[in-house]
Write a protein that holds these residues in place. Sequence first.
Motif, mmCIF file in Angstrom:
data_model
loop_
_atom_site.group_PDB
_atom_site.id
_atom_site.type_symbol
_atom_site.label_atom_id
_atom_site.label_comp_id
_atom_site.label_asym_id
_atom_site.label_seq_id
_atom_site.Cartn_x
_atom_site.Cartn_y
_atom_site.Cartn_z
ATOM 1 N N TRP A 309 1.000 -1.193 0.069
ATOM 2 C CA TRP A 309 0.003 -0.033 0.017
ATOM 3 C C TRP A 309 0.768 1.272 0.116
ATOM 4 O O TRP A 309 0.436 2.230 -0.246
ATOM 5 C CB TRP A 309 -0.915 0.203 1.151
ATOM 6 N N GLY A 310 1.932 1.415 0.343
ATOM 7 C CA GLY A 310 3.031 2.374 0.585
ATOM 8 C C GLY A 310 4.084 2.274 -0.618
ATOM 9 O O GLY A 310 4.779 3.180 -0.528
ATOM 10 N N LEU A 311 4.213 1.596 -1.491
ATOM 11 C CA LEU A 311 4.894 1.445 -2.442
ATOM 12 C C LEU A 311 4.567 2.131 -3.842
ATOM 13 O O LEU A 311 3.291 2.252 -3.988
ATOM 14 C CB LEU A 311 5.167 -0.162 -2.871
ATOM 15 N N SER A 412 10.970 8.864 -4.865
ATOM 16 C CA SER A 412 12.041 8.146 -4.768
ATOM 17 C C SER A 412 12.882 8.101 -5.926
ATOM 18 O O SER A 412 12.389 8.077 -7.130
ATOM 19 C CB SER A 412 11.868 6.682 -4.080
ATOM 20 N N ILE A 413 14.134 8.296 -5.874
ATOM 21 C CA ILE A 413 15.086 8.054 -7.052
ATOM 22 C C ILE A 413 16.171 7.170 -6.878
ATOM 23 O O ILE A 413 16.479 6.777 -5.551
ATOM 24 C CB ILE A 413 15.880 9.269 -7.174
ATOM 25 N N VAL A 414 16.185 6.118 -7.756
ATOM 26 C CA VAL A 414 17.447 5.086 -7.882
ATOM 27 C C VAL A 414 18.186 5.697 -8.879
ATOM 28 O O VAL A 414 17.884 5.793 -9.962
ATOM 29 C CB VAL A 414 16.934 3.688 -8.113
ATOM 30 N N GLU A 441 16.642 -5.207 -4.033
ATOM 31 C CA GLU A 441 17.213 -4.563 -2.744
ATOM 32 C C GLU A 441 17.254 -3.085 -2.715
ATOM 33 O O GLU A 441 16.822 -2.332 -1.922
ATOM 34 C CB GLU A 441 18.427 -5.149 -2.654
ATOM 35 N N LYS A 442 18.003 -2.623 -3.945
ATOM 36 C CA LYS A 442 18.259 -1.076 -4.246
ATOM 37 C C LYS A 442 16.734 -0.451 -3.992
ATOM 38 O O LYS A 442 16.345 0.510 -3.402
ATOM 39 C CB LYS A 442 18.646 -0.729 -5.188
ATOM 40 N N ILE A 443 15.870 -0.890 -4.917
ATOM 41 C CA ILE A 443 14.565 -0.120 -5.199
ATOM 42 C C ILE A 443 13.877 -0.058 -3.770
ATOM 43 O O ILE A 443 13.427 1.149 -3.384
ATOM 44 C CB ILE A 443 13.684 -1.075 -6.202
ATOM 45 N N PHE A 444 13.775 -1.022 -3.190
ATOM 46 C CA PHE A 444 12.735 -1.132 -1.825
ATOM 47 C C PHE A 444 13.284 -0.599 -0.654
ATOM 48 O O PHE A 444 12.635 -0.063 0.156
ATOM 49 C CB PHE A 444 12.160 -2.394 -1.902
ATOM 50 N N ILE A 448 11.455 2.578 1.215
ATOM 51 C CA ILE A 448 11.206 2.556 2.648
ATOM 52 C C ILE A 448 11.880 3.250 3.452
ATOM 53 O O ILE A 448 11.613 3.895 4.397
ATOM 54 C CB ILE A 448 11.191 1.213 3.264
ATOM 55 N N SER A 449 13.377 3.768 3.048
ATOM 56 C CA SER A 449 14.352 4.668 3.977
ATOM 57 C C SER A 449 13.864 6.216 3.562
ATOM 58 O O SER A 449 14.366 6.897 4.308
ATOM 59 C CB SER A 449 15.609 4.579 3.384
#
Length: 452
Positions: A309-311, A412-414, A441-444, A448-449
């Motif tokens: 729900w928060g992604l 968010s930015i990757v 791993e990098k995306i999520f 969340i951070s």
Amino acid sequence: METCKNTKFTSINQVRYGCALGAFHSVSAIPGAMPIAHCGPGCVDKQYMSLSFYNGFQGGGYSGGAVIPSSNLQENDVVFGGAKRLQELIEASLKILKADLFVVLNGCIGELVGDDTGAVVDSFQKQGIPIVNAETGGFKGNNFIGHEIVVKAIIEQFVDKYAQPHEQKQKGLINVWSELPFQNTFWRGDLAELKRVLEGAGFAVNILFGNTANGVEEWKSIPKAQFNLVVSPWLGLSIAQYLEEKYDQPYLHIPVLPIGADQTADFLHKVVDFAGIDKQKVDQFIVAEEKKYYYYLEHFTDFYAEYWWGLPSSYAVVGDSAYNLAINKFLVKQLGLIPAIQIITDNPPEKYRQAIIEEYKNLDTDVSTDVTFLEDGYEINTILEKVNYGHRPPIIFGTTWERDTSKKLGGSIVEVGFPASYEVVLDRTYIGYRGALSLLEKIFTTVISKSA
């Protein structure tokens, strides 16, 4: 000035590539090879600091960065020519530096004033010294174009000496042409993973660049390969076509870098089918890799079910065509995200663009998106701010230049491409089986951070 009155001159804000001279990074990426630059003062430093240092802080290593010999041409050399200075530089470099192959890259000044660097280099070649000349004046294009100039120069002036007429090809040996070294922030890990999965499928691989390559000896064996494999939307295609004519080698073009289990398995089956080798080994390899891959995904689903729900549900990708296309395929097919806008920044030659556009029309079943070719950072960020991303903040796969825009959007930015000034990259990969897990791993972790 009459010929210029209808010409539109524009500048590029927040540049996303180097000039043709930046292809000295392609030389540095070959173990045992040493670039020598015939250019003005500061040219090498600017290319290194942008393409290598502030792009994952990749460093220069044995033959890059501050190590590269440069003629640092001055006003006197512009007036009277710099050929003598280049000859002295090569002589000094041969005394001080150890390398299996030297590559002289001629920059803007040398080309504009007409320095015959080919003649200078030829005098050393006649002495049996392994040295090559490449005309890489910055006005010829960006470092993608410079890369192809350098590769063809090495093949023409060095590799060709080791080619035998009507040489028997080694079945299962392939030459791989893919990402641009150093320009692509994760090229080291990506090429290592590409080589690993191809070897797992039963091939012998000339990966040619990076620490898993066998240096100059590997380049000598290029003519022996059964075929050339191009894994990118366009970079390397002209090289493969050149080798097809020169050494009668066929080539296979797969435009999408594989990310994740499904795409990697599909990729490997295409290569095996083209090569006509035994399929048993590739099937065994895929089963073993998927067992590990889906073990991690099974445990990842606990997180995804809890935090869905928060992604973010929509995304944008800004970067060179190779990563742009590959990441789009992965995000749609693996994660089910919604493509909002895609911007390609590496200025692919016009003749390749329609084929690239077609790839975006079939990202997955009933999923397609438009793609824009754009280089100017101001225009790119203006477009990003105006896109409708739905009811959740987006995730942007881009560069350092998109960080402020991402903040404005609450997203968010990757960072996945040049420049990546907030990433320290050693051997990370985002392709294949291992790379897909790293990318997840990098995306999520980023998402969340962001709220922490």
